[in-house]
Write a protein that holds these residues in place. Structure first.
Motif: not given
Length: 340
Positions: A94-100, A292-293
């Motif tokens: 959804q937002y920010g950096a991707i996680d696992i 968001a991007l």
């Protein structure tokens, strides 16, 4: 409704077209009548058993689609019936950096995708389409467009006058060319044919290099930049077969965005990690982008009236297997689309 399913990894023959019930909406869900979908190279690798990330079979293939909202759950406020929407590739990003966790929510791999007539999504897994695009055009945005936008704006924003090197004429590279040109950047493109070189120039490429005729195209690209300093951004889609040339092209403190592995790497060793030090650059793996991007990208598409490049041959849903062959045989220019 009709839907395609990848049942095994024995090749494209593992694709099956089936009749299933239209899914029901949950409290936070949106039911979408899908009108168009586009294919990515990833979609070809999954049934061939060559995709490097985990998948869960059987799975409905595909990640990129646009359509119309036909029903919403009682807790949904972001969308209403009649809204035109496009899918988010990683539903959990959804937002920010991707996680696992977010990498495990990819449509068409980890969870069921979009090669079907109707699909249910959590409301957070959709974005309204750009007002200036048709459903066929919008169906190309989820993966290729957002990946290129992330490459150019996700880490350090592209600035006017900077130089972008795009490899080939696939979806990510074409979108990167378009995004870079409206930002006032200089674009160097590579291709293997004179006809594709002409198309790239028509789309605004400032320089085009035929990599079949010029095996040292990375050095050639560097020499085309102001003062021979090198390019600021590389859209690296080839992998082992092209990364060595990308290092030759990159500027000090430039960014090589590693996106694909479509190049012929036979007989070529991948450059050692220390090349990032000797070239003083960032090598960055890019896995699509966040909602968001994507919303930022769609604003830019509307503001600059950018239109995706769609291959001239559009397939029907029943012809999806033929669309896979068309993309695999590299008979396309731009995105391969299936009209549903």
């Amino acid at each position: 409704m009709k839907q395609w399913v990848v049942e095994n990894t024995d090749g494209f023959d593992g694709l099956r077209l089936k009749e299933v019930a239209i899914p029901k909406v949950g409290d936070s869900d949106v039911l979408v009548k899908l009108n168009a979908a586009s294919l990515n190279y990833r979609d070809l690798l999954i049934p061939r058993g060559e995709y490097p990330l985990p998948i869960h079979l059987p799975v409905v293939p595909g990640s990129d689609a646009a359509g119309e909202v036909v029903d919403v759950g009682p807790n949904v406020s972001r969308f209403k019936k009649g809204d035109r929407v496009v899918t988010l590739f990683n539903q959990g990003h959804q937002y920010g950096a991707i996680d696992i966790r977010a990498t495990q929510t990819g449509l068409g791999g980890s969870i069921d995708g979009i090669l079907r007539e109707y699909a249910v999504f959590d409301a957070t897994g959709l974005v309204k389409v750009p007002k200036n695009l048709s459903d066929i055009e919008s169906s190309t945005l989820s993966c290729a467009a957002l990946t290129s936008w992330n490459a150019l704006y996700g880490l350090e924003p592209l600035k006017p006058g900077q130089v972008v090197l795009v490899q080939g004429t696939g979806g990510v590279s074409i979108f990167a060319l378009q995004f870079a040109k409206v930002a006032g950047a200089i674009v160097i493109a590579t291709t293997s044919s004179a006809s594709k070189a002409e198309r790239l120039k028509q789309l605004g490429a400032d320089h085009v290099i035929n990599y079949k005729e010029d095996p040292n195209w990375g050095e050639t690209a560097r020499n085309l930049t102001p003062d021979g300093a090198g390019v600021d951004f590389v859209i690296e889609v080839g992998g082992p077969g092209t990364l060595a040339q990308s290092f030759k092209a990159i500027k000090f403190e430039g960014i090589i965005n590693v996106i694909g592995i479509v190049g012929d790497g036979e007989g070529k060793a991948q450059p050692p990690a220390l090349d990032t030090l000797s070239h003083i650059c960032t090598v960055r793996g890019v896995q699509v982008g966040s909602r968001a991007l994507m919303e930022d990208m769609i604003q830019a598409i509307e503001a600059n009236d950018i239109h995706p490049i769609v291959d001239e041959k559009v397939f029907a849903l029943d012809q999806a297997r033929d669309a896979y062959d068309h993309l695999w045989n590299q008979n396309h220019f731009g995105k391969v689309v299936i009209q549903i």
